[in-house]
Design an enzyme around this catalytic site. Structure first.
Site, PDB file in Angstrom:
ATOM      1  CG  ASP A 112      45.399  40.599  49.456  1.00 45.85           C
ATOM      2  OD1 ASP A 112      46.117  41.202  50.362  1.00 45.85           O
ATOM      3  OD2 ASP A 112      45.459  40.525  48.348  1.00 45.85           O
ATOM      4  CG  ASP A 136      44.524  43.878  46.272  1.00 45.87           C
ATOM      5  OD1 ASP A 136      45.606  43.469  46.476  1.00 45.87           O
ATOM      6  OD2 ASP A 136      43.810  43.320  45.425  1.00 45.87           O
ATOM      7  CG  HIS A 195      44.200  48.276  43.689  1.00 46.74           C
ATOM      8  ND1 HIS A 195      45.172  48.040  43.260  1.00 46.74           N
ATOM      9  CD2 HIS A 195      43.386  46.936  43.819  1.00 46.74           C
ATOM     10  CE1 HIS A 195      45.456  46.581  43.243  1.00 46.74           C
ATOM     11  NE2 HIS A 195      44.186  46.138  43.574  1.00 46.74           N
ATOM     12  CG  HIS A 224      45.168  44.982  39.087  1.00 49.92           C
ATOM     13  ND1 HIS A 224      45.475  43.941  39.011  1.00 49.92           N
ATOM     14  CD2 HIS A 224      44.189  44.974  40.383  1.00 49.92           C
ATOM     15  CE1 HIS A 224      45.092  43.266  40.128  1.00 49.92           C
ATOM     16  NE2 HIS A 224      44.175  43.899  40.920  1.00 49.92           N
ATOM     17  CE  LYS A 228      48.219  41.929  48.166  1.00 47.47           C
ATOM     18  NZ  LYS A 228      47.442  41.793  47.078  1.00 47.47           N
ATOM     19  CB  CYS A 288      46.837  37.715  46.754  1.00 45.17           C
ATOM     20  SG  CYS A 288      46.389  38.884  45.756  1.00 45.17           S
TER      21      CYS A 288
END
Length: 193
Positions: A9, A51, A53, A62, A101, A143
Site C-alpha cells: 500500500d 487499497d 475501495h 470501512h 484489495k 496493513c
C-alpha cells in the site's frame, strides 16, 4: 526455493498530503525504489498491493463520517482516483503482480486481494515456490502487520525490513512489530538482509 518481496500500500492517500497520510510515507516510497534498483533480481516475485475501495457505499463499514481510526476510516483509496494510485516516488517497473484489495469490504492484508490476472497472493507464492517473503510498505501497524501475519500463516519465513516501513502511530507500530516478532517474523534493516 525462492524469495518474494511484498510491497504494501505505498499509495498517494497514505503518503504525505493524502487522505490518511502517514508521516514518512514518501521516504518509504523512495527507499523502496532505491532498494529495488539494487535488489529486484533477488526475488522470484515482487507483489505490490493497493487499497482499491468502491466509490459508493461504506465499503462494508470501512468508511465512516465519524471514523474511530481503528475499524472505521475517512474515505480513502477510492478506485480510479489519484489517491488510490501508487506514490510517484515508488518505482513499479520491477513489480510482477499488482494486487487490489478492499472492493466493498474492509481489507488490510494483501492476501485478501487479487492480482490483475485474478490470482491470489497465496497462489502466486505457492506457484513460485516462495519460502521467504520480505515485507515493506505502509502502514506498519495496520496493513503491513496484517500482510506479514498472513504470510507467516501461509507458511513462508517472513522478514520485515524495519527501515522500509512507516506506521500511523509510534506506539502502535512498536506493538505491531513486537507481535510480528513473536509470531516468527525476523525484524531486520534492508541493508542487513
Amino acid at each position: 526455493m525462492s524469495r518474494a518481496l511484498l510491497i504494501v500500500d505505498v499509495q498517494n492517500d497514505f503518503t504525505e498530503g493524502g487522505a490518511l497520510a502517514v508521516t514518512g510515507g514518501d521516504a518509504v516510497a523512495s527507499a523502496v525504489s532505491a532498494f529495488l534498483a539494487d535488489h529486484a533480481s533477488d526475488y522470484a516475485v515482487i507483489i505490490a498491493s493497493r487499497d482499491w475501495h468502491h466509490a459508493e457505499g461504506d465499503n462494508g463499514g470501512h468508511f465512516a463520517e465519524e471514523p474511530d481510526f481503528v475499524d472505521t476510516w475517512p474515505v480513502h483509496c477510492v478506485a480510479g482516483t489519484e489517491g488510490a494510485e501508487y506514490d510517484p516516488l515508488l518505482a513499479t517497473d520491477a513489480v510482477t503482480h499488482h494486487v487490489q484489495k478492499g472492493q466493498g469490504v474492509p481489507a488490510y492484508s494483501m492476501f485478501e486481494g487479487v492480482a490483475d490476472d485474478g490470482s491470489t497472493v497465496g497462489a502466486v507464492l505457492t506457484d513460485a515456490g516462495v519460502v521467504t517473503a520480505d515485507v515493506v510498505g505502509i502502514a506498519t501497524d495496520h496493513c503491513v502487520r496484517a500482510t506479514a501475519l498472513d504470510a507467516i500463516a501461509h507458511g513462508v519465513r517472513v522478514r520485515v525490513f524495519t527501515d522500509l516501513v512507516a506506521g500511523v502511530g509510534a506506539e502502535s507500530s512498536e506493538a505491531a512489530l513486537a507481535e510480528l516478532a513473536h509470531a516468527g517474523a525476523e525484524l531486520v534493516e534492508s541493508a542487513d538482509a
